[in-house]
Design a protein around this motif. Structure first.
Motif, PDB file in Angstrom:
ATOM      1  N   ASN A  85      -6.164 -11.447  -7.354  1.00 26.75           N
ATOM      2  CA  ASN A  85      -5.209 -10.342  -7.467  1.00 26.75           C
ATOM      3  C   ASN A  85      -5.914  -8.993  -7.487  1.00 26.75           C
ATOM      4  O   ASN A  85      -5.349  -7.978  -7.032  1.00 26.75           O
ATOM      5  N   GLN A  86      -7.123  -8.954  -8.025  1.00 22.29           N
ATOM      6  CA  GLN A  86      -7.890  -7.725  -8.007  1.00 22.29           C
ATOM      7  C   GLN A  86      -8.173  -7.283  -6.561  1.00 22.29           C
ATOM      8  O   GLN A  86      -8.094  -6.091  -6.229  1.00 22.29           O
ATOM      9  N   ILE A  87      -8.490  -8.241  -5.698  1.00 19.76           N
ATOM     10  CA  ILE A  87      -8.718  -7.922  -4.284  1.00 19.76           C
ATOM     11  C   ILE A  87      -7.425  -7.425  -3.636  1.00 19.76           C
ATOM     12  O   ILE A  87      -7.399  -6.425  -2.896  1.00 19.76           O
ATOM     13  N   ARG A  88      -6.310  -8.117  -3.884  1.00 13.38           N
ATOM     14  CA  ARG A  88      -5.024  -7.721  -3.306  1.00 13.38           C
ATOM     15  C   ARG A  88      -4.604  -6.327  -3.795  1.00 13.38           C
ATOM     16  O   ARG A  88      -4.088  -5.514  -3.028  1.00 13.38           O
ATOM     17  N   LYS A  89      -4.822  -6.088  -5.072  1.00 12.11           N
ATOM     18  CA  LYS A  89      -4.397  -4.808  -5.642  1.00 12.11           C
ATOM     19  C   LYS A  89      -5.109  -3.636  -4.978  1.00 12.11           C
ATOM     20  O   LYS A  89      -4.515  -2.561  -4.757  1.00 12.11           O
ATOM     21  N   LYS A  90      -6.376  -3.835  -4.628  1.00 15.72           N
ATOM     22  CA  LYS A  90      -7.127  -2.765  -3.966  1.00 15.72           C
ATOM     23  C   LYS A  90      -6.453  -2.362  -2.656  1.00 15.72           C
ATOM     24  O   LYS A  90      -6.314  -1.168  -2.339  1.00 15.72           O
ATOM     25  N   TYR A  91      -5.946  -3.313  -1.893  1.00 15.29           N
ATOM     26  CA  TYR A  91      -5.305  -3.006  -0.614  1.00 15.29           C
ATOM     27  C   TYR A  91      -3.888  -2.499  -0.796  1.00 15.29           C
ATOM     28  O   TYR A  91      -3.408  -1.686  -0.001  1.00 15.29           O
ATOM     29  N   TYR A  92      -3.189  -2.955  -1.813  1.00 13.55           N
ATOM     30  CA  TYR A  92      -1.865  -2.398  -2.089  1.00 13.55           C
ATOM     31  C   TYR A  92      -1.975  -0.912  -2.412  1.00 13.55           C
ATOM     32  O   TYR A  92      -1.198  -0.081  -1.920  1.00 13.55           O
ATOM     33  N   ASP A  93      -2.902  -0.516  -3.244  1.00 13.44           N
ATOM     34  CA  ASP A  93      -3.065   0.896  -3.612  1.00 13.44           C
ATOM     35  C   ASP A  93      -3.414   1.755  -2.395  1.00 13.44           C
ATOM     36  O   ASP A  93      -2.908   2.873  -2.232  1.00 13.44           O
ATOM     37  N   GLU A  94      -4.266   1.229  -1.560  1.00 16.80           N
ATOM     38  CA  GLU A  94      -4.669   1.983  -0.359  1.00 16.80           C
ATOM     39  C   GLU A  94      -3.498   2.143   0.603  1.00 16.80           C
ATOM     40  O   GLU A  94      -3.294   3.215   1.191  1.00 16.80           O
ATOM     41  N   TYR A  95      -2.663   1.133   0.756  1.00 18.77           N
ATOM     42  CA  TYR A  95      -1.554   1.204   1.690  1.00 18.77           C
ATOM     43  C   TYR A  95      -0.443   2.103   1.165  1.00 18.77           C
ATOM     44  O   TYR A  95       0.239   2.783   1.927  1.00 18.77           O
ATOM     45  N   GLN A  96      -0.275   2.131  -0.133  1.00 13.31           N
ATOM     46  CA  GLN A  96       0.799   2.942  -0.714  1.00 13.31           C
ATOM     47  C   GLN A  96       0.546   4.443  -0.514  1.00 13.31           C
ATOM     48  O   GLN A  96       1.464   5.242  -0.616  1.00 13.31           O
ATOM     49  N   ASN A  97      -0.690   4.843  -0.262  1.00 12.32           N
ATOM     50  CA  ASN A  97      -0.961   6.246   0.011  1.00 12.32           C
ATOM     51  C   ASN A  97      -0.351   6.704   1.330  1.00 12.32           C
ATOM     52  O   ASN A  97      -0.162   7.890   1.559  1.00 12.32           O
ATOM     53  N   LYS A  98      -0.068   5.748   2.220  1.00  9.85           N
ATOM     54  CA  LYS A  98       0.476   6.088   3.548  1.00  9.85           C
ATOM     55  C   LYS A  98       1.960   5.737   3.659  1.00  9.85           C
ATOM     56  O   LYS A  98       2.593   6.093   4.638  1.00  9.85           O
ATOM     57  N   ILE A  99       2.521   5.043   2.719  1.00  9.40           N
ATOM     58  CA  ILE A  99       3.897   4.556   2.808  1.00  9.40           C
ATOM     59  C   ILE A  99       4.703   5.154   1.669  1.00  9.40           C
ATOM     60  O   ILE A  99       4.270   5.165   0.513  1.00  9.40           O
ATOM     61  N   GLU A 100       5.892   5.687   1.988  1.00 10.51           N
ATOM     62  CA  GLU A 100       6.816   6.203   0.956  1.00 10.51           C
ATOM     63  C   GLU A 100       8.014   5.271   0.919  1.00 10.51           C
ATOM     64  O   GLU A 100       8.733   5.111   1.912  1.00 10.51           O
ATOM     65  N   TYR A 101       8.204   4.640  -0.196  1.00  9.12           N
ATOM     66  CA  TYR A 101       9.285   3.663  -0.317  1.00  9.12           C
ATOM     67  C   TYR A 101      10.604   4.368  -0.629  1.00  9.12           C
ATOM     68  O   TYR A 101      10.632   5.339  -1.381  1.00  9.12           O
ATOM     69  N   ILE A 102      11.665   3.899  -0.018  1.00 10.67           N
ATOM     70  CA  ILE A 102      13.018   4.424  -0.283  1.00 10.67           C
ATOM     71  C   ILE A 102      13.553   3.729  -1.522  1.00 10.67           C
ATOM     72  O   ILE A 102      13.513   2.509  -1.626  1.00 10.67           O
ATOM     73  N   GLU A 103      14.060   4.556  -2.451  1.00  7.74           N
ATOM     74  CA  GLU A 103      14.534   3.996  -3.712  1.00  7.74           C
ATOM     75  C   GLU A 103      15.721   3.066  -3.459  1.00  7.74           C
ATOM     76  O   GLU A 103      16.674   3.419  -2.785  1.00  7.74           O
ATOM     77  N   GLY A 104      15.646   1.888  -4.019  1.00  8.29           N
ATOM     78  CA  GLY A 104      16.732   0.912  -3.868  1.00  8.29           C
ATOM     79  C   GLY A 104      16.657   0.131  -2.584  1.00  8.29           C
ATOM     80  O   GLY A 104      17.532  -0.694  -2.329  1.00  8.29           O
ATOM     81  N   LYS A 105      15.654   0.406  -1.723  1.00  7.88           N
ATOM     82  CA  LYS A 105      15.529  -0.347  -0.473  1.00  7.88           C
ATOM     83  C   LYS A 105      14.120  -0.930  -0.380  1.00  7.88           C
ATOM     84  O   LYS A 105      13.203  -0.281   0.100  1.00  7.88           O
ATOM     85  N   PRO A 106      13.935  -2.127  -0.861  1.00  7.21           N
ATOM     86  CA  PRO A 106      12.598  -2.743  -0.792  1.00  7.21           C
ATOM     87  C   PRO A 106      12.199  -2.974   0.649  1.00  7.21           C
ATOM     88  O   PRO A 106      13.040  -3.195   1.528  1.00  7.21           O
ATOM     89  N   ASN A 107      10.908  -2.908   0.880  1.00 10.80           N
ATOM     90  CA  ASN A 107      10.342  -3.079   2.226  1.00 10.80           C
ATOM     91  C   ASN A 107      10.897  -2.047   3.221  1.00 10.80           C
ATOM     92  O   ASN A 107      11.011  -2.301   4.419  1.00 10.80           O
ATOM     93  N   THR A 108      11.274  -0.850   2.725  1.00 10.14           N
ATOM     94  CA  THR A 108      11.784   0.221   3.599  1.00 10.14           C
ATOM     95  C   THR A 108      11.048   1.506   3.243  1.00 10.14           C
ATOM     96  O   THR A 108      10.867   1.818   2.059  1.00 10.14           O
ATOM     97  N   ALA A 109      10.629   2.252   4.252  1.00  9.71           N
ATOM     98  CA  ALA A 109       9.876   3.489   3.986  1.00  9.71           C
ATOM     99  C   ALA A 109      10.080   4.486   5.119  1.00  9.71           C
ATOM    100  O   ALA A 109      10.591   4.157   6.185  1.00  9.71           O
ATOM    101  N   TYR A 110       9.743   5.771   4.843  1.00  5.82           N
ATOM    102  CA  TYR A 110       9.724   6.800   5.867  1.00  5.82           C
ATOM    103  C   TYR A 110       8.290   7.006   6.322  1.00  5.82           C
ATOM    104  O   TYR A 110       7.376   7.046   5.499  1.00  5.82           O
ATOM    105  N   HIS A 111       8.187   7.222   7.641  1.00  8.17           N
ATOM    106  CA  HIS A 111       6.867   7.505   8.205  1.00  8.17           C
ATOM    107  C   HIS A 111       6.903   8.887   8.861  1.00  8.17           C
ATOM    108  O   HIS A 111       7.793   9.172   9.653  1.00  8.17           O
ATOM    109  N   TYR A 112       6.000   9.752   8.507  1.00  9.51           N
ATOM    110  CA  TYR A 112       5.967  11.111   9.043  1.00  9.51           C
ATOM    111  C   TYR A 112       4.955  11.178  10.172  1.00  9.51           C
ATOM    112  O   TYR A 112       3.855  10.623  10.056  1.00  9.51           O
ATOM    113  N   TYR A 113       5.358  11.902  11.274  1.00 15.39           N
ATOM    114  CA  TYR A 113       4.476  12.074  12.424  1.00 15.39           C
ATOM    115  C   TYR A 113       3.850  13.454  12.400  1.00 15.39           C
ATOM    116  O   TYR A 113       4.512  14.455  12.618  1.00 15.39           O
TER     117      TYR A 113
END
Length: 415
Positions: A45-73
């Motif tokens: 889980n320590q290995i997985r957590k490292k990649y979750y934190d890194e990915y969350q810097n690029k993904i903005e999650y929509i509140e109430g919508k799991p697995n949904t995010a906005y991507h800015y160009y």
């Protein structure tokens, strides 16, 4: 009774020890397996957590919508709503992917491995604590017995099955040791008998040889009276040789005598002893003392019978031998007393003679022993030896002492 039951309830057994070690084995295996599995899962889980934190810097999650995010160009204000199914493993580097896979497999494999490791450790512990000492003791004891070395003891304190087995083995060793000593005693006794027999045979054989040589050489010159006198002397020594042979046969048969105890009415038996003593000691004053026995005093005719198990013929043979010796050395009186001590029936025969010398007390029970200054040609000095052997056959003993004269106590074990 309570103490016995309590002691029995706490008695150890290998079955209980084995059950304890099985429970310990299962508990340790599960505990070790769970601890290692949790450790491996934590590392994964320590290995997985490292990649979750890194990915969350690029993904903005929509509140109430799991697995949904906005991507800015870039610098545009346009944002696109993205629905995705995240597979974090695709982000792993090859090295982290291998580590994660190994940790995942290890978290499942650790349970059977922990059972194997704990089984090995518990087995070694069970052998060291429970089996090793008694097995080594019994193995060493068996080797010593095979080498005819019985001068040792088996000491094992645990009150379990192996403890009882060691006790049984010790009883067997002790019995073998006693039998071995008894065999050597018999061999030594037989050697002494043969030596004494050979020594005492020399005198009559020498006399016979001399007389026969004289007859052969001087018969024509001897008178009829002298020949008859010589023949009578030879006859006496031949009879003495026959007595020697009969005596040796008696001593040889003593080792083969078996004790057969039967229930005896003590009132009748005590009366038989008194009557036998009065008959043998007819030439002396005979005193039969009051019997020392719980609730039994000779002379109370209305006394209820007391039954004990004895071999009466063996006891009478010893008793008659002791009476004959006492009559031979008594001045005026022979005294007999009987008593019960520690499950033994005692008969004490004493006289008012000169008593035993210090050497007599030590050696009078040896075969063919004759007291110094008492050259009795009619007796071979085996009476007390026969009494001693018969007493020991009956589980008792023969004791010599001085009490205003000689006193001999014969003890017989009651069965």
């Amino acid at each position: 009774m309570g103490k016995k039951l309590r002691k029995k309830s706490f008695r150890k057994s290998i079955k209980k020890d084995f059950a304890f070690y099985i429970i310990l084995y299962i508990s340790l295996s599960l505990l070790l397996g769970f601890a290692c599995s949790q450790l491996f899962l934590y590392k994964q889980n320590q290995i997985r957590k490292k990649y979750y934190d890194e990915y969350q810097n690029k993904i903005e999650y929509i509140e109430g919508k799991p697995n949904t995010a906005y991507h800015y160009y870039n610098d545009n204000d346009v944002k696109i709503e993205i629905h995705y199914s995240l597979d974090i493993l695709t982000l792993f580097t090859p090295v982290d992917r291998i580590k994660s896979n190994i940790l995942g497999i290890a978290s499942g494999v650790v349970y059977p491995l922990s059972f194997i490791v704990c089984l090995s450790l518990i087995s070694i512990l069970f052998y060291k604590k429970i089996l090793q000492q008694p097995l080594e003791l019994l193995g060493a004891a068996a080797d010593k017995i095979a080498d005819n070395n019985l001068d040792f003891t088996i000491h094992y304190d645990r009150p379990d099955e192996f403890g009882r087995l060691c006790q049984s083995f010790e009883k067997m060793r002790s019995a073998l040791h006693n039998n071995h000593l008894e065999l050597w005693r018999q061999i030594e006794e037989r050697r002494r008998l043969n030596a004494a027999f050979a020594h005492d045979l020399r005198t009559p054989l020498t006399v016979l040889k001399g007389q026969s040589d004289m007859l052969i050489k001087y018969t024509p010159e001897l008178s009829e009276e002298k020949i008859i006198e010589t023949a009578k002397m030879m006859q006496r020594h031949i009879a003495r040789l026959e007595n020697y042979v009969n005596t040796m046969n008696t001593l040889q048969r003593l080792e083969d005598i078996e004790i057969h105890c039967k229930s005896v009415d003590m009132v009748h038996f005590i009366k038989q002893l008194r009557d036998t003593g009065a008959c043998i000691c007819a030439d002396k004053r005979f005193v039969f003392q009051k019997t020392q026995y719980p609730s039994l005093s000779f002379g109370e005719e209305d006394l209820c019978s007391v039954q004990i198990a004895l071999d009466v013929p063996i006891i009478l043979q010893v008793y008659e031998n002791l009476l004959s010796n006492a009559v031979r050395y008594a001045e005026e009186q022979v005294t007999v007393s009987t008593q019960m001590i520690d499950n033994n029936f005692h008969i004490t025969v004493s006289d008012d003679g000169a008593g035993f010398s210090a050497q007599d007390l030590c050696e009078a029970t040896r075969p063919f022993y004759k007291a110094a200054g008492r050259p009795d040609q009619e007796h071979f000095g085996i009476g007390l030896n026969i009494c001693k052997v018969l007493c020991e056959k009956h589980g008792g003993f023969l004791k010599l002492e001085n009490k205003n004269g000689a006193a001999v106590t014969a003890a017989f074990q009651i069965e």
